[in-house]
Write an enzyme that holds these catalytic residues in place. Structure first.
Site, short mmCIF file in Angstrom:
data_model
loop_
_atom_site.label_atom_id
_atom_site.label_comp_id
_atom_site.label_asym_id
_atom_site.label_seq_id
_atom_site.Cartn_x
_atom_site.Cartn_y
_atom_site.Cartn_z
CG ASP A 80 2.52 3.41 -5.89
OD1 ASP A 80 2.04 3.54 -7.02
OD2 ASP A 80 3.75 3.46 -5.68
NE ARG A 88 3.87 3.66 -2.00
CZ ARG A 88 4.49 2.50 -2.06
NH1 ARG A 88 4.67 1.78 -0.96
NH2 ARG A 88 4.96 2.04 -3.20
NE ARG A 149 1.48 -4.95 -5.43
CZ ARG A 149 2.50 -4.46 -6.15
NH1 ARG A 149 3.70 -5.08 -6.11
NH2 ARG A 149 2.34 -3.40 -6.91
CE LYS A 179 0.01 -1.17 -9.32
NZ LYS A 179 0.64 -0.20 -8.40
CG HIS A 180 2.97 -3.98 -12.66
ND1 HIS A 180 2.29 -4.66 -11.68
CD2 HIS A 180 3.54 -2.91 -12.03
CE1 HIS A 180 2.45 -4.07 -10.52
NE2 HIS A 180 3.21 -2.99 -10.70
CG HIS A 192 10.39 -3.63 -6.32
ND1 HIS A 192 9.32 -4.46 -6.60
CD2 HIS A 192 9.87 -2.40 -6.13
CE1 HIS A 192 8.21 -3.75 -6.55
NE2 HIS A 192 8.50 -2.50 -6.27
CG ASP A 262 6.74 -0.36 -11.93
OD1 ASP A 262 6.52 0.51 -11.08
OD2 ASP A 262 6.70 -1.59 -11.68
#
Length: 483
Positions: A80, A88, A149, A179-180, A192, A262
């Site tokens: 990601d 990351r 984002r 995405k998403h 999440h 996801d």
């Protein structure tokens, strides 16, 4: 391929720590598609920075494991790496501003350059997939998960920019995953933690959330990620990632590529689908690639057992495995360097100039001077993180601007609150500016060294602020900015 091999081909797990041997063994034993690399998997050097050589070695080991059973296509080695908060791989790789920067800059060619530069660096480390870009259309401060984002609050702009960024990624040899779907920028719960519910009807989704996905599908993007969002208009109470009607809607748009879920270990799924049941439910619904099951061995066993029991049609597993294998075969052919030449890729940090160009094109003045210096001589700095303030001071020093006296510049970090002072600067999403009392309000959309250079240039009157708000901020409508 055997049923066991096909079941592995649709699974892309995560692992813990920086020792990849157990993951490589699991990939070989279960015939897995590959692996995703998360933050805690990244080897660090003595300075605490990402170690490119060690990361390349890890990825090579995982890629070798993915081909151990003789399959001729490369493995999926994913990450990601969106830029902004979802990053990351940090230094020495290039640091990128938030995706909302592209909406503020309003330039598809610039977004494509950024996608290419970002992907080239991770391609050189052996990554074949990046779970980016985010094609969600943000609704503003009520959107707790996506925010900056998102590339834009305008559906058409979000689609154009996501496509351009994706095409740049592909040119560098990395597969994007748009995405998403069916859109995470217009729900008010973070998947999440819990299951968001999208109350919009199909007509509203078509007019807003689905437009960027239609744009991506129209140009043949290879992969779309489904989100953990319940859409009552499609199937009440079921996450889109595990919903047959959702995959039917996606395929109804003409999508023929790989539908990837996801992460299946997220709260929105785990609460409803314990054990390996999430994997089989997603696969039965129409998913082709199952990302980060909580226990990959359990998920693999569940898929094999479901096929044997007849609860998962063998033809559905075949379809999913063929799509994944086809995508990776295509990528391998499309990115193979000519015989005798070096692999494609770019040195870590090589995208810094492009990152700086993005921020310089995005910086937006909501209120304040557009045609004269905003500050002269010296400034005071408050707010943000210690790193933000240090970077700001360094940028000011380079530009001959002193610190410690003069107008107060208040920095607003990620999810920060409104501020006072003389100049308010939002470093992430611009929403906190709407209630800030500073007479000058600036949206920067990033906290990279290049972003602070762009901020200082505007404050000192050495550059204009060309950016336009990509989404409304309180009473400031989308499109607000210097003429």
């Amino acid at each position: 391929m055997s049923v066991e091999e096909k079941a592995g081909q649709v699974l892309m797990p995560v692992y813990a720590g920086t020792d990849a041997e157990a993951q490589a063994a699991a990939i070989e034993r279960l015939h897995l598609a590959g692996s995703i690399i998360m933050g805690d998997n990244i080897p660090l050097d003595a300075r605490g920075q990402a170690d490119p050589a060690a990361m390349t070695a890890v990825n090579a080991r995982l890629a070798k494991a993915a081909k151990a059973d003789g399959r001729p296509w490369p493995g999926l080695i994913g990450v990601d790496q969106e830029g902004g908060i979802v990053t990351r791989l940090g230094a020495p790789l290039t640091e990128w501003p938030t995706a909302l920067s592209y909406g503020a800059a309003g330039s598809a060619p610039l977004a494509k350059d950024a996608g290419r530069a970002l992907a080239a660096e991770i391609a050189s480390l052996g990554f074949t997939v990046d779970f980016a870009p985010d094609a969600d259309v943000t609704i503003g401060p009520a959107d707790p998960t996506i925010g900056a984002r998102s590339m834009s609050g305008n559906p058409d702009a979000a689609g154009t920019l996501a496509v351009a960024f994706s095409q740049g990624m592909q040119e560098a040899g990395v597969l994007p995953a748009v995405k998403h779907f069916p859109g995470h920028g217009s729900v008010t719960v973070d998947s999440h933690q819990d299951l968001p519910v999208q109350p919009a009807g199909i007509a509203e989704l078509e007019a807003r959330d689905w437009k960027p996905f239609r744009a991506a599908i129209a140009v043949g993007m290879p992969m779309v990620m489904t989100g953990h969002i319940a859409v009552p208009a499609l199937q009440p109470g079921v996450p889109a990632s595990l919903s047959g009607p959702t995959y039917a809607a996606l395929r109804g748009m003409g999508f023929k590529g790989v539908a990837v879920t996801d992460a299946l270990n997220m709260g929105a799924v785990q609460q409803q689908y314990p054990g390996g049941s999430a994997a089989t439910a997603a696969l039965a619904a129409g998913a082709d690639l199952l990302l980060m099951p909580t226990d990959v061995g359990e998920a693999h066993t569940a898929i094999v057992s479901a096929v044997a029991a007849g609860t998962l049609p063998a033809a559905r597993l075949d379809e999913a495995a063929v799509r994944v294998a086809t995508m990776m075969t295509w990528r391998g052919r499309a990115t193979s360097p000519p015989a005798g030449s070096a692999p494609a890729g770019a040195a870590p940090g090589s995208g810094a100039d492009t990152s700086a160009r993005v921020s310089a094109a995005a910086v937006t003045v909501l209120s304040g001077h557009c045609d004269a210096p905003i500050v002269e001589g010296s400034i005071r700095i408050a707010g943000g993180s210690a790193q933000d303030r240090a970077r700001f001071e360094a940028a000011a020093a380079k530009a001959g601007l002193g610190t410690g006296a003069g107008p107060l510049v208040s920095l607003i970090g990620y999810a920060g609150r409104p501020v006072g002072g003389d100049i308010a600067v939002a470093l992430d999403a611009p929403w906190p500016l709407q209630d800030s009392t500073a007479p000058v309000k600036i949206a920067l959309y990033g906290r990279t060294p290049g972003a602070f250079d762009a901020l200082v240039a505007v404050l000192a009157g050495k550059a204009t602020a060309p950016g336009k708000l990509p989404a409304a901020v309180g009473s400031y409508p989308a499109g607000t900015g210097c003429p």
